[in-house]
Design an enzyme around this catalytic site. Structure first.
Site, PDB file in Angstrom:
ATOM      1  N   CYS A 115       0.818  -1.222   0.000  1.00  0.00           N
ATOM      2  CA  CYS A 115       0.000   0.000   0.000  1.00  0.00           C
ATOM      3  C   CYS A 115       0.851   1.271   0.000  1.00  0.00           C
ATOM      4  O   CYS A 115       0.364   2.337  -0.370  1.00  0.00           O
ATOM      5  CB  CYS A 115      -0.957   0.000   1.186  1.00  0.00           C
ATOM      6  SG  CYS A 115      -2.163  -1.325   1.070  1.00  0.00           S
ATOM      7  N   HIS A 248      -3.394   7.324   2.654  1.00  0.00           N
ATOM      8  CA  HIS A 248      -3.762   6.040   2.045  1.00  0.00           C
ATOM      9  C   HIS A 248      -5.173   5.684   2.516  1.00  0.00           C
ATOM     10  O   HIS A 248      -5.540   5.908   3.660  1.00  0.00           O
ATOM     11  CB  HIS A 248      -2.768   4.964   2.473  1.00  0.00           C
ATOM     12  CG  HIS A 248      -3.204   3.588   2.085  1.00  0.00           C
ATOM     13  ND1 HIS A 248      -3.615   3.275   0.815  1.00  0.00           N
ATOM     14  CD2 HIS A 248      -3.306   2.445   2.809  1.00  0.00           C
ATOM     15  CE1 HIS A 248      -3.942   1.994   0.767  1.00  0.00           C
ATOM     16  NE2 HIS A 248      -3.769   1.475   1.969  1.00  0.00           N
ATOM     17  N   ASN A 278      -9.997  -0.023  -0.670  1.00  0.00           N
ATOM     18  CA  ASN A 278      -8.542   0.067  -0.584  1.00  0.00           C
ATOM     19  C   ASN A 278      -7.940  -0.396  -1.913  1.00  0.00           C
ATOM     20  O   ASN A 278      -7.958  -1.574  -2.227  1.00  0.00           O
ATOM     21  CB  ASN A 278      -8.053  -0.821   0.573  1.00  0.00           C
ATOM     22  CG  ASN A 278      -6.549  -0.753   0.774  1.00  0.00           C
ATOM     23  OD1 ASN A 278      -5.824  -0.200  -0.058  1.00  0.00           O
ATOM     24  ND2 ASN A 278      -6.075  -1.327   1.869  1.00  0.00           N
TER      25      ASN A 278
HETATM   26  O1  UT7 Z   1      -3.652  -0.840   3.647  1.00  0.00           O
HETATM   27  C1  UT7 Z   1      -3.338  -1.308   4.922  1.00  0.00           C
HETATM   28  C2  UT7 Z   1      -3.982  -2.602   5.081  1.00  0.00           C
HETATM   29  N1  UT7 Z   1      -5.197  -2.726   5.732  1.00  0.00           N
HETATM   30  C3  UT7 Z   1      -5.672  -2.045   6.763  1.00  0.00           C
HETATM   31  O2  UT7 Z   1      -5.208  -1.026   7.148  1.00  0.00           O
HETATM   32  C4  UT7 Z   1      -6.826  -2.663   7.463  1.00  0.00           C
HETATM   33  C5  UT7 Z   1      -6.637  -2.608   8.936  1.00  0.00           C
HETATM   34  N2  UT7 Z   1      -7.683  -3.293   9.676  1.00  0.00           N
HETATM   35  C6  UT7 Z   1      -8.984  -2.957   9.601  1.00  0.00           C
HETATM   36  O3  UT7 Z   1      -9.344  -2.051   8.882  1.00  0.00           O
HETATM   37  C7  UT7 Z   1      -9.960  -3.663  10.506  1.00  0.00           C
HETATM   38  O4  UT7 Z   1      -9.263  -4.448  11.443  1.00  0.00           O
HETATM   39  C8  UT7 Z   1     -10.964  -4.569   9.733  1.00  0.00           C
HETATM   40  C9  UT7 Z   1     -11.907  -3.706   8.950  1.00  0.00           C
HETATM   41  C10 UT7 Z   1     -10.197  -5.504   8.809  1.00  0.00           C
HETATM   42  C11 UT7 Z   1     -11.778  -5.401  10.720  1.00  0.00           C
HETATM   43  O5  UT7 Z   1     -12.433  -4.561  11.647  1.00  0.00           O
HETATM   44  P1  UT7 Z   1     -12.421  -4.922  13.209  1.00  0.00           P
HETATM   45  O6  UT7 Z   1     -13.236  -3.912  13.876  1.00  0.00           O
HETATM   46  O7  UT7 Z   1     -10.981  -5.069  13.623  1.00  0.00           O
HETATM   47  O8  UT7 Z   1     -13.181  -6.288  13.238  1.00  0.00           O
HETATM   48  P2  UT7 Z   1     -12.689  -7.731  13.746  1.00  0.00           P
HETATM   49  O9  UT7 Z   1     -11.661  -8.279  12.835  1.00  0.00           O
HETATM   50  O10 UT7 Z   1     -12.372  -7.650  15.202  1.00  0.00           O
HETATM   51  O11 UT7 Z   1     -13.999  -8.550  13.594  1.00  0.00           O
HETATM   52  C12 UT7 Z   1     -15.151  -8.297  14.416  1.00  0.00           C
HETATM   53  C13 UT7 Z   1     -16.225  -9.285  14.034  1.00  0.00           C
HETATM   54  C14 UT7 Z   1     -15.745 -10.745  14.016  1.00  0.00           C
HETATM   55  O12 UT7 Z   1     -16.794 -11.551  14.485  1.00  0.00           O
HETATM   56  P3  UT7 Z   1     -16.771 -12.114  15.991  1.00  0.00           P
HETATM   57  O13 UT7 Z   1     -15.538 -12.932  16.091  1.00  0.00           O
HETATM   58  O14 UT7 Z   1     -16.756 -10.900  16.878  1.00  0.00           O
HETATM   59  O15 UT7 Z   1     -18.026 -12.910  16.066  1.00  0.00           O
HETATM   60  C15 UT7 Z   1     -15.523 -11.012  12.567  1.00  0.00           C
HETATM   61  O16 UT7 Z   1     -15.681 -12.386  12.237  1.00  0.00           O
HETATM   62  O17 UT7 Z   1     -16.690  -9.009  12.704  1.00  0.00           O
HETATM   63  C16 UT7 Z   1     -16.623 -10.215  11.935  1.00  0.00           C
HETATM   64  N3  UT7 Z   1     -16.365  -9.853  10.547  1.00  0.00           N
HETATM   65  C17 UT7 Z   1     -17.342  -9.536   9.686  1.00  0.00           C
HETATM   66  N4  UT7 Z   1     -18.670  -9.469   9.819  1.00  0.00           N
HETATM   67  C18 UT7 Z   1     -19.372  -9.093   8.741  1.00  0.00           C
HETATM   68  C19 UT7 Z   1     -15.165  -9.757   9.931  1.00  0.00           C
HETATM   69  N5  UT7 Z   1     -15.361  -9.395   8.644  1.00  0.00           N
HETATM   70  C20 UT7 Z   1     -16.697  -9.249   8.478  1.00  0.00           C
HETATM   71  C21 UT7 Z   1     -17.488  -8.884   7.389  1.00  0.00           C
HETATM   72  N6  UT7 Z   1     -18.824  -8.813   7.562  1.00  0.00           N
HETATM   73  N7  UT7 Z   1     -16.971  -8.576   6.174  1.00  0.00           N
END
Ligand code: UT7
Length: 321
Positions: A115, A248, A278
């Site tokens: 990125c 970004h 992204n």
């Molecule tokens: O370019 C640089 C690269 N990328 C980034 O900068 C991304 C950095 N990270 C993020 O933006 C965030 O961590 C994410 C958007 C990827 C995830 O958000 P989060 O608030 O950290 O969510 P999480 O991973 O803690 O997941 C929370 C819940 C989980 O369910 P449980 O375990 O609480 O039941 C996930 O399974 O949300 C669930 N989940 C989803 N639910 C619906 C994960 N992805 C999805 C989805 N739709 N697409």
């Protein structure tokens, strides 16, 4: 080294025609428009057509940047493409772009910093121009992220999109405009927090994106603010002097978090993640193109670009537009 600076002469962007909304994704994976908008701020993303490659996206963006600069490929002697989704393992996508632009002169190569690819490419072009290795560069960020996503993995596939952005940079000016200072960083200790599990030397496959989202998120705001503050401290400018912050575009919450920590008012922050998702190395030049085209970024403005991504890599540049 001369006192001349690398000035941005033109910008251009390209997004594939096909738009995929969150609702469309929710038909095939267990997700919802509400979850994606709330957690990441994405409403839709563009996806390249079958047979449309990273080099094609890059060439569209490059031609638009050249038009914007009122220049032709004959005027360019360096092409750098920041990409993590090259057409082929080799040659560099930049040489394919060079060929599609009908150029037989100059030199072209890719930069792989995920990125942060565009920021790394800008800093590299700046060095080559200042060293006298080239006179005018096309700096491109181009990605077909859709080709390395596991479309059954809801934790990654909802986050990315395809696109390309390009800028024309040349040495010149009166010493006031141009790239004023930059900072690049990486820390390979974090390589497996965001990586693609394939490659010529390991699996002989292309692989899919894997990310420990929470870990990446945890590091993002701190690393972004560090590098932005580092760049400012070397120029004498402060955050208050910035006209525009072009981050970004990975997650709206990361953009807002960095903006708040740096005390940059939201109206000075360029946001495209809602419509582009992204696009990795393409996100910053696409955001620049949008803001220049709609008249927000104007000549003389002080613009901070930054990015952070896989590696981890991160970096920032301060540009007097
Ligand atoms: O370019 C640089 C690269 N990328 C980034 O900068 C991304 C950095 N990270 C993020 O933006 C965030 O961590 C994410 C958007 C990827 C995830 O958000 P989060 O608030 O950290 O969510 P999480 O991973 O803690 O997941 C929370 C819940 C989980 O369910 P449980 O375990 O609480 O039941 C996930 O399974 O949300 C669930 N989940 C989803 N639910 C619906 C994960 N992805 C999805 C989805 N739709 N697409």
């Amino acid at each position: 080294m001369s006192d001349l600076r690398s000035i941005v002469r033109g910008v251009g962007g390209y997004l594939p025609d096909r738009i995929v909304t969150n609702d469309e994704l929710a038909k095939t994976i267990d997700t919802s428009d509400e979850w994606i908008q709330q957690r990441v701020g994405i409403k839709q993303r563009h996806i390249a057509a079958e047979g449309e490659f990273t080099s094609d996206l890059a060439v569209h963006a490059a031609r638009r940047a050249l038009d914007n600069a009122r220049l032709s490929p004959d005027d360019i002697d360096l092409i750098i493409v920041g990409t993590t989704t090259p057409d082929y393992t080799y040659p560099a996508t930049a040489t394919l772009v060079q060929n599609k632009l009908g150029m037989h002169h100059g030199f072209a190569f890719d930069i792989q910093a995920v990125c942060s690819g565009f920021v790394y490419a800008m800093v590299t072009a700046d060095s080559y121009l200042k060293n006298g290795m080239a006179k005018r560069a096309l700096v491109i960020g181009a990605e077909t992220n859709s080709r390395i996503l596991d479309w059954t993995d809801r934790t990654t596939c909802v986050l990315f999109g395809d696109g390309a952005g390009a800028v024309v940079v040349e040495l010149g000016g009166d010493g006031e405009r141009g790239i004023l200072a930059s900072s690049l960083r990486s820390d390979g200790h974090f390589w497996d927090k965001l990586y693609v599990d394939g490659g010529p030397s390991t699996t002989q496959t292309v692989g899919h994106v894997h990310m420990e989202g929470k870990e990446v998120f945890r590091h993002a705001v701190g690393k972004i603010t560090d590098v932005v503050e580092n760049v400012l401290s070397r120029t004498g400018y402060t955050v208050k002097d910035l006209d525009w912050f072009v981050p970004h575009q990975a997650n709206l919450r990361i953009i807002q978090g960095a903006g708040e920590k740096l005390h940059i008012p939201p109206e000075k922050v360029i946001v495209t993640v809602d419509r582009h998702a992204n696009t990795s190395a393409a996100s910053v030049p696409l955001a620049l193109t949008e803001a220049v085209t709609d008249g927000r970024i104007k000549r003389g403005d002080l613009v901070m670009i930054e990015a952070m991504g896989g590696g981890f890599t991160w970096g920032a540049s301060l540009i007097r537009w």
